[in-house]
Design a protein around this motif. Structure first.
Motif, PDB file in Angstrom:
ATOM      1  N   GLN A  61       0.843  -1.206   0.000  1.00  0.00           N
ATOM      2  CA  GLN A  61       0.000   0.000   0.000  1.00  0.00           C
ATOM      3  C   GLN A  61       0.873   1.251   0.000  1.00  0.00           C
TER       4      GLN A  61
ATOM      5  N   HIS B 254       2.788   4.292   1.060  1.00  0.00           N
ATOM      6  CA  HIS B 254       3.453   4.571   2.337  1.00  0.00           C
ATOM      7  C   HIS B 254       4.672   5.454   2.108  1.00  0.00           C
TER       8      HIS B 254
ATOM      9  N   ASN C 203       9.688   5.020   7.157  1.00  0.00           N
ATOM     10  CA  ASN C 203       9.690   5.844   8.375  1.00  0.00           C
ATOM     11  C   ASN C 203      11.076   6.374   8.734  1.00  0.00           C
TER      12      ASN C 203
ATOM     13  N   ARG D 187       7.994   5.575  15.378  1.00  0.00           N
ATOM     14  CA  ARG D 187       7.636   4.351  14.650  1.00  0.00           C
ATOM     15  C   ARG D 187       6.325   3.770  15.223  1.00  0.00           C
ATOM     16  N   LYS D 188       6.242   3.787  16.553  1.00  0.00           N
ATOM     17  CA  LYS D 188       5.030   3.269  17.213  1.00  0.00           C
ATOM     18  C   LYS D 188       3.832   4.182  16.950  1.00  0.00           C
TER      19      LYS D 188
ATOM     20  N   ARG E 256       3.256   5.918  14.298  1.00  0.00           N
ATOM     21  CA  ARG E 256       2.764   5.607  12.940  1.00  0.00           C
ATOM     22  C   ARG E 256       1.892   4.366  12.953  1.00  0.00           C
ATOM     23  N   LEU E 257       2.392   3.354  13.647  1.00  0.00           N
ATOM     24  CA  LEU E 257       1.669   2.081  13.642  1.00  0.00           C
ATOM     25  C   LEU E 257       0.341   2.188  14.384  1.00  0.00           C
ATOM     26  N   SER E 258       0.373   2.802  15.589  1.00  0.00           N
ATOM     27  CA  SER E 258      -0.846   2.817  16.406  1.00  0.00           C
ATOM     28  C   SER E 258      -1.926   3.679  15.768  1.00  0.00           C
ATOM     29  N   ASN E 259      -1.528   4.671  14.996  1.00  0.00           N
ATOM     30  CA  ASN E 259      -2.525   5.521  14.333  1.00  0.00           C
ATOM     31  C   ASN E 259      -2.794   5.085  12.898  1.00  0.00           C
ATOM     32  N   ASN E 260      -2.166   3.998  12.499  1.00  0.00           N
ATOM     33  CA  ASN E 260      -2.265   3.511  11.124  1.00  0.00           C
ATOM     34  C   ASN E 260      -1.990   4.626  10.117  1.00  0.00           C
ATOM     35  N   MET E 261      -0.935   5.372  10.398  1.00  0.00           N
ATOM     36  CA  MET E 261      -0.539   6.478   9.513  1.00  0.00           C
ATOM     37  C   MET E 261       0.787   6.079   8.881  1.00  0.00           C
ATOM     38  N   ARG E 262       0.711   5.527   7.705  1.00  0.00           N
ATOM     39  CA  ARG E 262       1.924   4.965   7.109  1.00  0.00           C
ATOM     40  C   ARG E 262       2.467   5.785   5.955  1.00  0.00           C
TER      41      ARG E 262
END
Ligand SMILES: O=C(O)CCC(=O)C(=O)O
Ligand SMILES: [Fe+2]
Length: 178
Positions: free
Chosen positions: A43, A45, A48, A152-153, A155-161
């Motif tokens: 997808q 992206h 990071n 990095r976390k 980005r992942l926790s907010n699903n912002m890639r």
């Protein structure tokens, strides 16, 4: 001269500021079949970290990068070359001078596709921030200093890639000073 030094030099810094930054190595294998034609292998992206050195598949295309107009442009296979792109950490480190390019991989043919990526991530001990030389009255600090792992976390926790998480670490306008 290594790539890090060259990049630092491109913004007028004559020292290697990336010493000790960790890197990561990843092999991506896409089992593209006739059923996956037209679908996404990766997808949209941004990477990071700071820098990605990509040895893309020499035969099977699919990588697309977004240009300034917001259109995806295909990066066709080019045997014998490496592709470099910059990620979110580079945008912060350069105080907005470098662009964290959005990209994706599309399935364009039913074939196995392999790419080999080496990522220069971000500092572990220190914060991700622009060095003082890149911050002045004309170039106020754009982002608050943060830890690479925390980012990095985030980005992942907010699903912002796709680089959107940088909006969460923007410096408030009032503190925009060197
Ligand atoms: O497979 C590719 O060409 C790109 C892979 C990629 O964007 C990544 O691993 O971050
Ligand atoms: Fe990527």
């Amino acid at each position: 001269m290594d790539i890090g030094q060259k990049i630092a030099k491109s913004v007028g810094l004559d020292r290697n500021l990336f010493k000790g930054w960790p890197s990561q190595f990843r092999i991506n294998k896409y089992n593209f079949t006739s059923k996956s034609l037209g679908s996404s292998g990766v997808q949209i992206h941004t990477d990071n970290g700071f820098l990605t050195i990509l040895h893309d598949d020499e035969c099977v295309g699919g990588l697309e990068v977004m240009n300034k107009k917001g259109e995806f442009v295909a990066v066709d296979p080019w045997p014998g070359t490496l592709l470099l792109n910059l990620g979110d950490v580079a945008k912060v480190w350069s105080n907005g001078r470098f662009h964290n390019v959005q990209h994706r991989v599309q399935c364009k043919e039913a074939a196995i596709r392999v790419s080999i990526a080496t990522f220069l991530l971000g500092p572990i001990e220190e914060a991700v921030e622009a060095p003082p030389e890149l911050v002045d009255r004309e170039h106020p600090r754009l982002y608050i200093p943060f830890g690479y792992e925390d980012y990095r976390k985030l980005r992942l926790s907010n699903n912002m890639r796709a680089g959107e998480a940088l909006d969460l670490v923007r410096a408030p306008i009032s503190s925009n000073s060197a």
